[in-house]
Motif scaffolding. Structure first.
Motif, mmCIF file in Angstrom:
data_model
loop_
_atom_site.group_PDB
_atom_site.id
_atom_site.type_symbol
_atom_site.label_atom_id
_atom_site.label_comp_id
_atom_site.label_asym_id
_atom_site.label_seq_id
_atom_site.Cartn_x
_atom_site.Cartn_y
_atom_site.Cartn_z
ATOM 1 N N ALA A 1 3.552 -10.794 -42.201
ATOM 2 C CA ALA A 1 3.277 -12.009 -42.978
ATOM 3 C C ALA A 1 2.056 -12.754 -42.444
ATOM 4 O O ALA A 1 1.219 -13.228 -43.219
ATOM 5 C CB ALA A 1 4.501 -12.919 -42.972
ATOM 6 N N GLN A 2 1.926 -12.843 -41.122
ATOM 7 C CA GLN A 2 0.750 -13.492 -40.529
ATOM 8 C C GLN A 2 -0.530 -12.766 -40.925
ATOM 9 O O GLN A 2 -1.531 -13.398 -41.272
ATOM 10 C CB GLN A 2 0.830 -13.478 -38.997
ATOM 11 C CG GLN A 2 1.736 -14.473 -38.371
ATOM 12 C CD GLN A 2 1.615 -14.357 -36.863
ATOM 13 O OE1 GLN A 2 0.559 -14.661 -36.305
ATOM 14 N NE2 GLN A 2 2.679 -13.915 -36.219
ATOM 15 N N SER A 3 -0.491 -11.451 -40.856
ATOM 16 C CA SER A 3 -1.674 -10.661 -41.191
ATOM 17 C C SER A 3 -2.056 -10.854 -42.664
ATOM 18 O O SER A 3 -3.234 -10.982 -42.997
ATOM 19 C CB SER A 3 -1.418 -9.183 -40.897
ATOM 20 O OG SER A 3 -2.567 -8.420 -41.137
ATOM 21 N N TYR A 4 -1.055 -10.902 -43.514
ATOM 22 C CA TYR A 4 -1.294 -11.150 -44.944
ATOM 23 C C TYR A 4 -2.002 -12.491 -45.143
ATOM 24 O O TYR A 4 -2.950 -12.589 -45.915
ATOM 25 C CB TYR A 4 0.040 -11.126 -45.701
ATOM 26 C CG TYR A 4 -0.082 -11.482 -47.150
ATOM 27 C CD1 TYR A 4 -0.483 -10.531 -48.079
ATOM 28 C CD2 TYR A 4 0.212 -12.768 -47.592
ATOM 29 C CE1 TYR A 4 -0.593 -10.853 -49.429
ATOM 30 C CE2 TYR A 4 0.107 -13.096 -48.932
ATOM 31 C CZ TYR A 4 -0.292 -12.135 -49.846
ATOM 32 O OH TYR A 4 -0.417 -12.474 -51.169
ATOM 33 N N GLU A 5 -1.558 -13.503 -44.428
ATOM 34 C CA GLU A 5 -2.147 -14.840 -44.572
ATOM 35 C C GLU A 5 -3.598 -14.895 -44.066
ATOM 36 O O GLU A 5 -4.389 -15.719 -44.526
ATOM 37 C CB GLU A 5 -1.299 -15.882 -43.858
ATOM 38 C CG GLU A 5 0.047 -16.117 -44.524
ATOM 39 C CD GLU A 5 -0.060 -16.565 -45.968
ATOM 40 O OE1 GLU A 5 -0.961 -17.377 -46.290
ATOM 41 O OE2 GLU A 5 0.744 -16.114 -46.778
ATOM 42 N N LEU A 6 -3.963 -14.042 -43.138
ATOM 43 C CA LEU A 6 -5.335 -14.012 -42.615
ATOM 44 C C LEU A 6 -6.342 -13.475 -43.630
ATOM 45 O O LEU A 6 -7.522 -13.793 -43.556
ATOM 46 C CB LEU A 6 -5.420 -13.117 -41.366
ATOM 47 C CG LEU A 6 -4.834 -13.643 -40.089
ATOM 48 C CD1 LEU A 6 -4.926 -12.565 -39.001
ATOM 49 C CD2 LEU A 6 -5.547 -14.911 -39.628
ATOM 50 N N TYR B 1 -1.354 -1.472 -47.006
ATOM 51 C CA TYR B 1 -1.043 -2.518 -47.973
ATOM 52 C C TYR B 1 -2.225 -3.467 -48.051
ATOM 53 O O TYR B 1 -2.736 -3.907 -47.021
ATOM 54 C CB TYR B 1 0.260 -3.228 -47.572
ATOM 55 C CG TYR B 1 1.388 -2.244 -47.727
ATOM 56 C CD1 TYR B 1 2.031 -2.101 -48.948
ATOM 57 C CD2 TYR B 1 1.717 -1.376 -46.699
ATOM 58 C CE1 TYR B 1 2.999 -1.145 -49.133
ATOM 59 C CE2 TYR B 1 2.688 -0.404 -46.875
ATOM 60 C CZ TYR B 1 3.319 -0.294 -48.094
ATOM 61 O OH TYR B 1 4.264 0.669 -48.290
ATOM 62 N N PHE B 2 -2.643 -3.749 -49.284
ATOM 63 C CA PHE B 2 -3.873 -4.477 -49.541
ATOM 64 C C PHE B 2 -3.618 -5.795 -50.249
ATOM 65 O O PHE B 2 -2.814 -5.876 -51.174
ATOM 66 C CB PHE B 2 -4.803 -3.650 -50.442
ATOM 67 C CG PHE B 2 -5.327 -2.406 -49.792
ATOM 68 C CD1 PHE B 2 -6.592 -2.399 -49.223
ATOM 69 C CD2 PHE B 2 -4.566 -1.251 -49.746
ATOM 70 C CE1 PHE B 2 -7.091 -1.252 -48.623
ATOM 71 C CE2 PHE B 2 -5.056 -0.108 -49.140
ATOM 72 C CZ PHE B 2 -6.315 -0.096 -48.584
ATOM 73 N N LYS B 3 -4.338 -6.809 -49.818
ATOM 74 C CA LYS B 3 -4.441 -8.091 -50.512
ATOM 75 C C LYS B 3 -5.861 -8.099 -51.053
ATOM 76 O O LYS B 3 -6.818 -8.162 -50.283
ATOM 77 C CB LYS B 3 -4.220 -9.241 -49.534
ATOM 78 C CG LYS B 3 -4.307 -10.611 -50.157
ATOM 79 C CD LYS B 3 -4.038 -11.677 -49.100
ATOM 80 C CE LYS B 3 -4.050 -13.068 -49.657
ATOM 81 N NZ LYS B 3 -3.794 -14.073 -48.598
ATOM 82 N N GLY B 4 -6.001 -7.979 -52.365
ATOM 83 C CA GLY B 4 -7.330 -7.751 -52.933
ATOM 84 C C GLY B 4 -7.827 -6.401 -52.458
ATOM 85 O O GLY B 4 -7.100 -5.410 -52.514
ATOM 86 N N ASP B 5 -9.032 -6.366 -51.924
ATOM 87 C CA ASP B 5 -9.594 -5.123 -51.405
ATOM 88 C C ASP B 5 -9.428 -4.978 -49.900
ATOM 89 O O ASP B 5 -9.952 -4.041 -49.306
ATOM 90 C CB ASP B 5 -11.089 -5.033 -51.756
ATOM 91 C CG ASP B 5 -11.305 -4.800 -53.240
ATOM 92 O OD1 ASP B 5 -10.423 -4.207 -53.892
ATOM 93 O OD2 ASP B 5 -12.363 -5.216 -53.755
ATOM 94 N N CYS B 6 -8.724 -5.892 -49.261
ATOM 95 C CA CYS B 6 -8.579 -5.883 -47.797
ATOM 96 C C CYS B 6 -7.181 -5.432 -47.387
ATOM 97 O O CYS B 6 -6.186 -6.031 -47.796
ATOM 98 C CB CYS B 6 -8.827 -7.275 -47.239
ATOM 99 S SG CYS B 6 -10.501 -7.863 -47.471
ATOM 100 N N ALA B 7 -7.139 -4.407 -46.543
ATOM 101 C CA ALA B 7 -5.856 -3.969 -45.992
ATOM 102 C C ALA B 7 -5.391 -4.990 -44.969
ATOM 103 O O ALA B 7 -6.158 -5.412 -44.110
ATOM 104 C CB ALA B 7 -6.003 -2.600 -45.352
ATOM 105 N N PHE B 8 -4.146 -5.409 -45.068
ATOM 106 C CA PHE B 8 -3.622 -6.357 -44.084
ATOM 107 C C PHE B 8 -2.631 -5.699 -43.126
ATOM 108 O O PHE B 8 -2.315 -6.254 -42.082
ATOM 109 C CB PHE B 8 -3.023 -7.605 -44.740
ATOM 110 C CG PHE B 8 -1.810 -7.369 -45.600
ATOM 111 C CD1 PHE B 8 -0.540 -7.467 -45.064
ATOM 112 C CD2 PHE B 8 -1.957 -7.076 -46.947
ATOM 113 C CE1 PHE B 8 0.578 -7.266 -45.855
ATOM 114 C CE2 PHE B 8 -0.854 -6.879 -47.748
ATOM 115 C CZ PHE B 8 0.418 -6.966 -47.202
ATOM 116 N N VAL B 9 -2.170 -4.499 -43.452
ATOM 117 C CA VAL B 9 -1.323 -3.743 -42.521
ATOM 118 C C VAL B 9 -1.402 -2.259 -42.867
ATOM 119 O O VAL B 9 -1.517 -1.880 -44.031
ATOM 120 C CB VAL B 9 0.149 -4.240 -42.541
ATOM 121 C CG1 VAL B 9 0.819 -3.987 -43.863
ATOM 122 C CG2 VAL B 9 0.956 -3.635 -41.405
#
Length: 118
Positions: free
Chosen positions: A109-114, A47-55
């Motif tokens: 959720a924490q990882s997403y926020e990072l 799962y990506f936020k922008g181009d960064c996978a957060f999990v």
């Protein structure tokens, strides 16, 4: 959200137990924002936020690993993160009950926020 053939193929290859766990993990990630992108990378559902996978979610024979590439930065008050690498940590999920007992949603959720959006 658009369907993704790689994600569909990944999900089709799961056992019933794996699918039940991974679907809940996926919903925990997707419920965080409408802008999250789902894809299969590195043999894991990511799962990506922008181009960064957060999990990342990777099934193994006896458990499902929930992977955080910046896991050392997460607040591990539940003491469930495993791993000894420089930055990466993971949580092993063996049954549906582990999702609640290990408070997995808060780690996702924490990882997403990072993650910064690139």
């Amino acid at each position: 959200m658009k369907t993704n053939d790689k994600v569909d193929a990944f999900m089709m290859g799961l056992t019933e137990k794996e699918e039940a766990i991974i679907s809940r993990l996926a919903n925990s990630a997707l419920d965080l924002s409408r802008d999250i992108r789902e894809d299969v990378k590195w043999n894991a559902l990511c799962y990506f936020k922008g181009d960064c996978a957060f999990v990342g979610i990777m099934p193994y024979k006896k458990y499902i690993s929930v992977i955080f590439d910046r896991g050392v930065e997460l607040d591990d008050t539940d003491n469930v993160l495993e791993g000894k690498g420089h930055t990466m940590r993971h949580i092993k999920i063996r049954c549906l009950e582990d999702l609640k007992e290990k408070n997995i949603g808060s780690y996702i959720a924490q990882s997403y926020e990072l993650k910064e959006i690139d």
